[in-house]
Design an enzyme around this catalytic site. Structure first.
Site, PDB file in Angstrom:
ATOM      1  N   SER A   1       3.191   5.468   1.523  1.00 50.26           N
ATOM      2  CA  SER A   1       1.892   5.412   2.163  1.00 50.26           C
ATOM      3  C   SER A   1       1.636   6.788   2.786  1.00 50.26           C
ATOM      4  CB  SER A   1       1.985   4.304   3.192  1.00 50.26           C
ATOM      5  OG  SER A   1       0.895   4.318   4.006  1.00 50.26           O
ATOM      6  N   LEU A   2       0.570   6.941   3.544  1.00 54.31           N
ATOM      7  CA  LEU A   2       0.303   8.226   4.191  1.00 54.31           C
ATOM      8  C   LEU A   2       0.284   8.039   5.700  1.00 54.31           C
ATOM      9  CD1 LEU A   2      -2.718   9.572   2.103  1.00 54.31           C
ATOM     10  CD2 LEU A   2      -0.451  10.594   2.210  1.00 54.31           C
TER      11      LEU A   2
ATOM     12  N   ARG B   1       1.080  -1.013  -5.913  1.00 51.47           N
ATOM     13  CA  ARG B   1       2.068  -0.493  -4.983  1.00 51.47           C
ATOM     14  C   ARG B   1       3.115  -1.548  -4.607  1.00 51.47           C
ATOM     15  NH1 ARG B   1       0.896   2.333   0.697  1.00 51.47           N
ATOM     16  NH2 ARG B   1       0.341   0.249   1.360  1.00 51.47           N
TER      17      ARG B   1
ATOM     18  N   LYS C   1      -8.647   9.749   9.134  1.00 47.26           N
ATOM     19  CA  LYS C   1      -9.568   8.621   8.915  1.00 47.26           C
ATOM     20  C   LYS C   1     -10.831   8.804   9.738  1.00 47.26           C
ATOM     21  CE  LYS C   1      -6.675   4.819   7.850  1.00 47.26           C
ATOM     22  NZ  LYS C   1      -6.953   3.448   7.540  1.00 47.26           N
TER      23      LYS C   1
ATOM     24  N   GLU D   1      -9.127  -1.173  13.781  1.00 47.52           N
ATOM     25  CA  GLU D   1      -8.550  -2.089  14.765  1.00 47.52           C
ATOM     26  C   GLU D   1      -7.089  -2.394  14.401  1.00 47.52           C
ATOM     27  OE1 GLU D   1     -12.112  -4.666  14.201  1.00 47.52           O
ATOM     28  OE2 GLU D   1     -11.533  -5.374  16.174  1.00 47.52           O
ATOM     29  N   PHE D   2      -6.855  -2.561  13.083  1.00 52.32           N
ATOM     30  CA  PHE D   2      -5.495  -2.835  12.611  1.00 52.32           C
ATOM     31  C   PHE D   2      -4.583  -1.663  12.975  1.00 52.32           C
ATOM     32  CE2 PHE D   2      -2.557  -5.126   9.910  1.00 52.32           C
ATOM     33  CZ  PHE D   2      -1.663  -4.129   9.552  1.00 52.32           C
ATOM     34  N   ASP D   3      -5.051  -0.432  12.681  1.00 50.09           N
ATOM     35  CA  ASP D   3      -4.239   0.757  12.941  1.00 50.09           C
ATOM     36  C   ASP D   3      -3.937   0.896  14.430  1.00 50.09           C
ATOM     37  OD1 ASP D   3      -4.272   1.305  10.269  1.00 50.09           O
ATOM     38  OD2 ASP D   3      -5.864   2.810  10.368  1.00 50.09           O
TER      39      ASP D   3
ATOM     40  N   CYS E   1     -20.243 -29.068  16.864  1.00 49.79           N
ATOM     41  CA  CYS E   1     -21.145 -30.202  16.967  1.00 49.79           C
ATOM     42  C   CYS E   1     -20.377 -31.392  16.385  1.00 49.79           C
ATOM     43  CB  CYS E   1     -22.415 -29.940  16.163  1.00 49.79           C
ATOM     44  SG  CYS E   1     -23.351 -31.457  15.882  1.00 49.79           S
TER      45      CYS E   1
ATOM     46  N   TYR F   1      -2.559  12.060  -7.839  1.00 54.35           N
ATOM     47  CA  TYR F   1      -1.189  12.473  -7.534  1.00 54.35           C
ATOM     48  C   TYR F   1      -0.318  12.337  -8.779  1.00 54.35           C
ATOM     49  CZ  TYR F   1       3.315  12.407  -4.974  1.00 54.35           C
ATOM     50  OH  TYR F   1       4.570  12.660  -4.519  1.00 54.35           O
TER      51      TYR F   1
ATOM     52  N   CYS G   1     -29.265 -30.734  15.799  1.00 46.96           N
ATOM     53  CA  CYS G   1     -29.430 -32.177  16.008  1.00 46.96           C
ATOM     54  C   CYS G   1     -29.343 -32.571  17.475  1.00 46.96           C
ATOM     55  CB  CYS G   1     -28.392 -32.942  15.185  1.00 46.96           C
ATOM     56  SG  CYS G   1     -26.733 -32.818  15.883  1.00 46.96           S
TER      57      CYS G   1
ATOM     58  N   ASP H   1      -9.999  -1.757   9.530  1.00 50.55           N
ATOM     59  CA  ASP H   1      -8.770  -0.961   9.414  1.00 50.55           C
ATOM     60  C   ASP H   1      -8.432  -0.275  10.723  1.00 50.55           C
ATOM     61  OD1 ASP H   1      -8.844   0.402   6.066  1.00 50.55           O
ATOM     62  OD2 ASP H   1      -8.708  -1.607   6.881  1.00 50.55           O
TER      63      ASP H   1
ATOM     64  N   GLU I   1      -8.853  16.272  -0.109  1.00 47.43           N
ATOM     65  CA  GLU I   1      -9.418  15.286  -1.041  1.00 47.43           C
ATOM     66  C   GLU I   1     -10.108  14.193  -0.246  1.00 47.43           C
ATOM     67  OE1 GLU I   1      -6.080  13.827  -3.281  1.00 47.43           O
ATOM     68  OE2 GLU I   1      -5.446  15.850  -3.820  1.00 47.43           O
TER      69      GLU I   1
ATOM     70  N   ASP J   1     -11.413   4.276  -0.808  1.00 44.54           N
ATOM     71  CA  ASP J   1     -11.084   3.007  -0.169  1.00 44.54           C
ATOM     72  C   ASP J   1     -11.017   1.916  -1.233  1.00 44.54           C
ATOM     73  OD1 ASP J   1     -10.442   1.377   1.850  1.00 44.54           O
ATOM     74  OD2 ASP J   1     -12.441   1.265   2.728  1.00 44.54           O
TER      75      ASP J   1
ATOM     76  N   LYS K   1     -10.509  10.248   0.760  1.00 43.77           N
ATOM     77  CA  LYS K   1      -9.607   9.091   0.820  1.00 43.77           C
ATOM     78  C   LYS K   1     -10.393   7.891   0.315  1.00 43.77           C
ATOM     79  CE  LYS K   1      -6.236   6.783   3.740  1.00 43.77           C
ATOM     80  NZ  LYS K   1      -6.438   5.502   3.134  1.00 43.77           N
TER      81      LYS K   1
ATOM     82  N   CYS L   1     -26.335 -29.002  20.188  1.00 40.82           N
ATOM     83  CA  CYS L   1     -26.446 -28.499  18.818  1.00 40.82           C
ATOM     84  C   CYS L   1     -27.885 -28.069  18.539  1.00 40.82           C
ATOM     85  CB  CYS L   1     -26.023 -29.599  17.841  1.00 40.82           C
ATOM     86  SG  CYS L   1     -26.301 -29.119  16.135  1.00 40.82           S
TER      87      CYS L   1
ATOM     88  N   CYS M   1     -25.718 -34.534  11.201  1.00 43.25           N
ATOM     89  CA  CYS M   1     -26.315 -33.238  11.545  1.00 43.25           C
ATOM     90  C   CYS M   1     -26.687 -32.504  10.238  1.00 43.25           C
ATOM     91  CB  CYS M   1     -25.297 -32.446  12.367  1.00 43.25           C
ATOM     92  SG  CYS M   1     -25.817 -30.806  12.801  1.00 43.25           S
TER      93      CYS M   1
HETATM   94  S1  IVH Z   1      -1.993  10.459  -1.928  1.00 43.79           S
HETATM   95  C1  IVH Z   1       2.445  10.330  -1.361  1.00 43.79           C
HETATM   96  N1  IVH Z   1      -4.578  10.815  -2.091  1.00 43.79           N
HETATM   97  O1  IVH Z   1      -4.424   5.957   0.763  1.00 43.79           O
HETATM   98  C2  IVH Z   1       0.983  10.389  -1.296  1.00 43.79           C
HETATM   99  N2  IVH Z   1      -3.789   8.679  -1.394  1.00 43.79           N
HETATM  100  O2  IVH Z   1      -3.054   5.315   3.277  1.00 43.79           O
HETATM  101  C3  IVH Z   1       0.356   9.281  -1.983  1.00 43.79           C
HETATM  102  N3  IVH Z   1      -5.571   7.035  -1.003  1.00 43.79           N
HETATM  103  O3  IVH Z   1      -1.578   4.465  -0.616  1.00 43.79           O
HETATM  104  C4  IVH Z   1      -1.047   9.044  -1.702  1.00 43.79           C
HETATM  105  N4  IVH Z   1      -7.251   8.351  -1.511  1.00 43.79           N
HETATM  106  O4  IVH Z   1      -3.836   4.154  -1.842  1.00 43.79           O
HETATM  107  C5  IVH Z   1      -3.588   9.947  -1.794  1.00 43.79           C
HETATM  108  N5  IVH Z   1      -6.848  11.256  -2.331  1.00 43.79           N
HETATM  109  C6  IVH Z   1      -5.868  10.405  -2.032  1.00 43.79           C
HETATM  110  C7  IVH Z   1      -6.128   9.064  -1.644  1.00 43.79           C
HETATM  111  C8  IVH Z   1      -5.039   8.240  -1.324  1.00 43.79           C
HETATM  112  C9  IVH Z   1      -6.898   7.136  -1.136  1.00 43.79           C
HETATM  113  C10 IVH Z   1      -4.854   5.824  -0.562  1.00 43.79           C
HETATM  114  C11 IVH Z   1      -3.632   5.467  -1.360  1.00 43.79           C
HETATM  115  C12 IVH Z   1      -2.511   5.451  -0.372  1.00 43.79           C
HETATM  116  C13 IVH Z   1      -3.242   5.222   0.908  1.00 43.79           C
HETATM  117  C14 IVH Z   1      -2.443   5.708   2.091  1.00 43.79           C
END
Ligand code: IVH
Length: 667
Positions: A83-84, A136, A311, A36-38, A423, A225, A408, A34, A113, A117, A115, A405, A429
């Site tokens: 998303s966040l 979603r 993160k 690296e993606f971000d 190879c 939420y 072989c 994640d 809270e 995964d 996060k 190889c 092989c």
């Molecule tokens: S709140 C509008 N709370 O993280 C706010 N999200 O990167 C809605 N996630 O899509 C999200 N733990 O799938 C919220 N304690 C938490 C979370 C959480 C994991 C995920 C969720 C969201 C993604 C955003």
């Protein structure tokens, strides 16, 4: 960066991000972490704002990834599923806080809270009953996965107490680490690719077509939420506590914080303590508690202004590189694997790390005995991300990619523009042959029960099976004398090999193990070329005319059918009666019989036996010739043998008439 260079980089990043989005959301098999993606996404966002002339509505920065699939009903979200915003730095978190103080003064609280995964879900309850569960999707439309979510025990179907008549609550569905490891062990046993991490396993499980299969996966869910027109209080935290009293599963790891310093304390605590949790988290989420203030702050197009995700960085450790092994896979690709001095990393002891290919080794400039940095991102297998040059021992030797190889001794080849070494000795092989056999028998390919990698090894070492077609030459008498195999298992294996002759053409094509021809590509090819002869004689031009088939795949197919040993294999398989042709209509009508094994016996009025067998395949089921404990249905026609009927009755197997069977697969 000048304009031309920026344009080039923007295009490259878009292509890469699109590819990784697909691997993540559609295939659930990510190739990068994640983080690296971000980083790539951030680089692209920055470049796009610096060079607005290259803006493109189709850029990956313009949308959240989609997990929509065709098989579920799509539902419009009443409130968009955002998303966040996220950050990896305390400084940026402080900026977020300062922005809020500027807008709202300092008279508000945060709720911190974890996060989780996993994969996000939105649950709607009406009059205390679970009404709907939606993924979603693209944020405004998601997949209705209610029937799968109903199998998750921590999601109550019925609430108690003073709940509002209608509300939505969102949360995360995840797979605890132990359940994930168990699932992967089972998948490997069945010859299926393991999931890269618990998150992908959870997302993949939720999209299974059979909720019976979902029920077997130990999914769990935390809700975080609540949304609705009439929420019980003005506090996010209090509302969740209310939800808890109605029977909903709310995270126990929440904390109200009055200052940003307290927020940092929460983050630092969980960054260290996360490895003691039985599930994975990838950060913390910081939310404004007061709902009136949340509403006042509002949202951007992608995320709320009142919340942010912090993160955690991928964990790193330093250790010594002891040696490098080179492994040969079924396609002949040679993968370097580092052997490390064991080191503790993210809760496990790491002894090996993947090095992927020669470019990665030379980019790192690796020497044997180097001190290296290893990192665990979102994947199970850690990787080497750097070398500590100051600690390099004098006269240490650079790691050289092998020229021949390791199995072989054939000289390796490297295709222009590709990272991997191969190879070329695919017909002789040993690891390639065994790998091809294992792939051929695997569940998603020919699904030959009773044969696993151990038995394949045994058959290969005893010179009984040296090519795929040798499987169809096996006789029970040859198997009975093998170690560990009794008469019964030997007979089962032979039956299962026999039954594999009914596997439809797209799966046989996938089973052949042509490089770059995975399940999806095989389906596309089998639809466009309805027999192996058509495919074998197709030109590159004809191949690339098929949707999603590019030059690389086309070249690999042409090379496969050019090889004398492959031509011989295909001829032999034809003679053994495998399905090397078939039309799309007979191959995929629905998944109603997915994971079901049926036995057809007797004579029928509407369809012939063969047609019924094709229908079973077309609806995802498996045909078997004999009734065993694994049979789900016996479809009994007239003149059915009494012994089959007796056996089915004694095993409690459902017996269907032709009419009842047709009813089963009807809409
Ligand atoms: S709140 C509008 N709370 O993280 C706010 N999200 O990167 C809605 N996630 O899509 C999200 N733990 O799938 C919220 N304690 C938490 C979370 C959480 C994991 C995920 C969720 C969201 C993604 C955003």
């Amino acid at each position: 960066m000048d304009k031309a260079a920026a344009q080039k980089r923007i295009e490259q990043l878009r292509e890469e991000l699109n590819h990784h989005n697909y691997k993540y959301y559609i295939e659930n098999q990510p190739e990068i972490s994640d983080q690296e993606f971000d980083l790539k996404m951030k680089e692209l966002t920055d470049l796009e704002s610096q060079f607005p002339e290259f803006a493109d509505p189709g850029s990956p920065t313009m949308r959240v990834g989609s997990d929509l699939s065709e098989e579920f009903e799509q539902v419009q979200h009443k409130y968009p599923m955002l998303s966040l915003g996220n950050t990896y730095s305390e400084e940026e978190l402080r900026d977020f806080h300062n922005r809020l103080v500027k807008l709202a003064g300092s008279n508000f609280s945060y709720v911190c809270e974890l996060k989780y995964d996993g994969t996000s879900i939105s649950l709607t309850y009406i009059n205390g009953l679970l009404h709907r569960a939606v993924t979603r999707g693209d944020g405004s439309v998601g997949d209705d996965v209610t029937r799968n979510v109903r199998t998750i025990r921590s999601v109550p179907l019925k609430l108690h107490g003073d709940y509002p008549s209608e509300f939505e609550i969102r949360g995360e569905i995840f797979l605890p680490i132990e359940g994930f490891e168990r699932l992967n062990r089972e998948r490997e046993k069945n010859g299926e690719p393991p999931f890269a991490n618990p998150r992908n396993a959870a997302a993949g499980s939720l999209k299974l077509q059979s909720s019976a299969l979902v029920a077997k996966r130990p999914l769990d869910c935390f809700l975080y939420y609540m949304l609705g027109d009439k929420l019980p209080t003005n506090s996010h935290y209090e509302n969740l506590m209310k939800a808890k009293s109605w029977g909903l599963k709310i995270s126990p790891h929440m904390k109200i914080c009055q200052s940003i310093e307290e927020v940092f304390e929460f983050i630092r605590y969980w960054d260290a303590a996360r490895h003691n949790l039985p599930f994975e988290i990838d950060g913390a989420v910081i939310k404004v508690d007061e709902i009136s203030l949340q509403n006042q702050l509002g949202n951007t197009a992608k995320s709320p202004r009142w919340a942010i995700a912090y993160k955690f960085k991928a964990e790193q450790a330093q250790t010594r590189l002891l040696s490098v092994d080179f492994q040969v896979g079924r396609t002949g690709a040679v993968t370097p694997v580092a052997n490390l001095e064991p080191v503790q990393l993210a809760g496990t002891v790491v002894k090996r790390a993947s090095l992927h290919n020669a470019d990665i080794i030379s980019d790192l400039g690796l020497h044997i005995n180097d001190m290296v940095t290893v990192e665990k991102g979102g994947e199970i297998i850690p990787k080497i991300t750097g070398v500590i040059l100051e600690q390099r021992l004098p006269q240490s030797e650079a790691v050289e990619f092998v020229k021949n190889c390791p199995a072989c001794d054939s000289p390796l080849m490297r295709v222009e523009g590709e990272a991997a070494h191969y190879c070329p000795n695919s017909a002789n092989c040993p690891p390639q042959i065994k790998g091809k056999l294992e792939h051929f028998i695997s569940r998603r390919a020919m699904n030959i029960d009773g044969l696993g990698s151990e038995t394949i090894n045994l058959l290969f070492n005893q010179n009984l099976v040296k090519t795929i077609s040798d499987l169809y030459r096996l006789r029970p008498s040859q198997l009975i004398h093998l170690d560990r195999l009794g008469e019964k298992s030997a007979r089962n294996i032979i039956n299962s090999i026999e039954e594999s002759k009914l596997v439809p053409w797209p799966r046989v094509l996938y089973a052949l193990g042509i490089r770059f021809v995975g399940e999806t590509v095989a389906k596309k090819l089998a639809k466009a070329f309805t027999s192996v002869d058509q495919l074998a004689s197709a030109t590159e031009e004809e191949l690339v005319a098929v949707d999603e088939i590019g030059e690389k795949i086309a070249e690999s197919i042409i090379a496969f059918f050019k090889s004398e040993s492959n031509k011989k294999l295909v001829d032999e398989l034809k003679q053994f009666g495998l399905k090397l042709e078939g039309t799309e209509e007979t191959t995929a009508l629905s998944k109603k019989l997915e994971d079901k094994t049926l036995v057809i016996s007797g004579t029928f009025s509407k369809y012939s036996r063969d047609e019924l067998k094709q229908l079973i395949e077309a609806h995802g089921g498996k045909n078997a010739t004999s009734v065993t404990g694994k049979t789900d249905f016996l479809v009994a026609g007239e003149k059915i043998g009494p012994s089959k009927l007796e056996k089915a009755k004694s095993l409690g197997i459902t017996i269907l008439t032709e009419e009842q069977f047709l009813g089963l697969i009807e809409k």
